[in-house]
Write an enzyme that holds these catalytic residues in place. Sequence first.
Site, PDB file in Angstrom:
ATOM      1  N   HIS A  92       0.296  -9.601  15.442  1.00 28.78           N
ATOM      2  CA  HIS A  92       1.161  -9.229  14.321  1.00 28.78           C
ATOM      3  C   HIS A  92       0.599  -8.056  13.520  1.00 28.78           C
ATOM      4  O   HIS A  92       1.054  -7.776  12.415  1.00 28.78           O
ATOM      5  CB  HIS A  92       1.373 -10.428  13.393  1.00 28.78           C
ATOM      6  CG  HIS A  92       2.691 -10.422  12.691  1.00 28.78           C
ATOM      7  ND1 HIS A  92       3.879 -10.715  13.312  1.00 28.78           N
ATOM      8  CD2 HIS A  92       3.023 -10.135  11.411  1.00 28.78           C
ATOM      9  CE1 HIS A  92       4.873 -10.623  12.443  1.00 28.78           C
ATOM     10  NE2 HIS A  92       4.373 -10.272  11.287  1.00 28.78           N
ATOM     11  N   ASP A 155       3.359 -15.943   4.403  1.00 30.81           N
ATOM     12  CA  ASP A 155       4.800 -16.184   4.426  1.00 30.81           C
ATOM     13  C   ASP A 155       5.283 -16.537   5.830  1.00 30.81           C
ATOM     14  O   ASP A 155       6.143 -17.397   6.008  1.00 30.81           O
ATOM     15  CB  ASP A 155       5.552 -14.944   3.931  1.00 30.81           C
ATOM     16  CG  ASP A 155       5.399 -14.735   2.436  1.00 30.81           C
ATOM     17  OD1 ASP A 155       5.168 -15.727   1.720  1.00 30.81           O
ATOM     18  OD2 ASP A 155       5.501 -13.586   1.972  1.00 30.81           O
ATOM     19  N   GLU A 266       6.645 -15.618  -5.945  1.00 28.00           N
ATOM     20  CA  GLU A 266       6.794 -14.322  -5.293  1.00 28.00           C
ATOM     21  C   GLU A 266       7.941 -13.571  -5.972  1.00 28.00           C
ATOM     22  O   GLU A 266       8.462 -14.004  -6.997  1.00 28.00           O
ATOM     23  CB  GLU A 266       7.033 -14.466  -3.790  1.00 28.00           C
ATOM     24  CG  GLU A 266       5.795 -14.904  -3.015  1.00 28.00           C
ATOM     25  CD  GLU A 266       5.901 -14.681  -1.518  1.00 28.00           C
ATOM     26  OE1 GLU A 266       6.879 -14.021  -1.064  1.00 28.00           O
ATOM     27  OE2 GLU A 266       5.001 -15.155  -0.791  1.00 28.00           O
TER      28      GLU A 266
END
Length: 522
Positions: A92, A155, A266
């Site tokens: 990622h 997340d 957030e």
Amino acid sequence: MDFALFCTRVNILFLLIALCSPCKFIQSPMDFGPLNFHQTTDTSSLDFGRIVFDSPSAVLRPQSPKEISLLLSFLSASSFSKVTVAAKGAGHSIDGQAQALDGIVIEMDSLPPAISIHRGRESGSSYADVSGGALWIELLRESLRFGLAPRSWTDYLYLSVGGTLSNGGISGQTFKHGPQISNVLQLDVVTGKGEQVTCSPTESSELFFAALGGLGQFGIITRARILLQDAPQKVKWVRAFYDDFETFTKDQELLVAMPDAVDYVEGFILPNEQSLHSSSVAFPAHLEFTPEFHSNGNDRVYHCIEFAIHDYQVENTDVEQVVTEISRKMSHIPSHFYSVEVSYFDFLNRVRMEEISLRSRGLWEVPHPWLNMFVPKSGIREFKDLLLDNISPTDFEGLVLIYPLLRDKWNANSSAVLPDGGGRAEEQVMYIVGVLRSANPATCAAQCLQDLLRRRRRVAKVATDPRIGAKQYLARHPSQGQWQDHFGRHWDRFVARKAQFDPLSILAPGQGIFPRTYAASS
């Protein structure tokens, strides 16, 4: 010398000859004693960013940390090889950080995904021992079977444990529990010299803190002991909207100042309809929020706070009442405050829904010129203005995340880099800003992508100037000089740790920090 080990070293020597040759000899899997190397594949030079494509010469899929140790031990003892090694988890990265041009990529998902849960007795802490190649979603599923879960998350959960711990690991819980690297009790690390070391804050502590947030420069994390807490059954998930940036950040800072009541904070900057839709895919309630992004010839920007409260469903606890009391202290747009109740698992796995939506539209496997910055509180407004000056609301595709973090939740001994706080109490607060944009090839071809990358560099360059004082998170700087500026007063410590644990700079070449060196000949 053990005969099997001697044979293994001879076999690896043949491998190094193959790797150093201009011809690529590895055309099929090769068995080098206990080490089974594979030819390079498309995935070994591919990451989520789809911007850098550095192909290795070989791929190792180890079945145990011992295999990683054997490889690195031999490379560190070789007096002629300049082969480098990169550990790859879930792939990622954005800018090729887990790639190794003409080197060896170790695919960590081949390690057995061992997860062992230990519930603390009386005052003892609960924890999980988990393989560095395991995914956080796997740890979540397993720990919930015992009514437990890690305290700090990212997340997106389909990331490897070793990967996020090598960077930091942040999400909306970070203000309360610190990043993931602040929630680790112990590590098993294979250093660049091939040494297998168990380390903790009290045992081989220099390696422990070096590896946490160390960008893979000092060793490969093969096991981590993660702190756990009791898991709630439900989560009250809340969103509130704003048309004023100052009010938005003031309310965010209000929320992070209530860690006894709030469990997650957030937020988003919403420059257009697309960003509003993208940020709302996973939220399981209809949002009757229809802002005017274009009014009287001007572009308007809106903001959204997202916070959550855990519901353990115990007597004499009214989570709805807690939400109501908090909302009365906030200054959001009237009538645009929404809350829903979801399972704890679904809340933590919320980005998976966004992934499924993007995959269904062919927008997941596209270039992602992301930019993540830690920004001091004193510079957040100027950074916001800089960012919006470099975003075209008409064609921006993606999300802009923004939320506050607290400096004292980070361990200064780790290798993670934060903005200097200037010693002022108000700078206890800093912000993470993530420009998570996509470059859809159908609407943004090669030249368009290059333009987005130029804008990203421009924003990062201005933001890291002392006037704003930001630091890039998940960075890949093009020169060692820029890395030195990035680490600032911590550069000498970083260099000393490199010399101690990976003196030949074998590991993590994709970060572009240290050039590979030869071993000294005896």
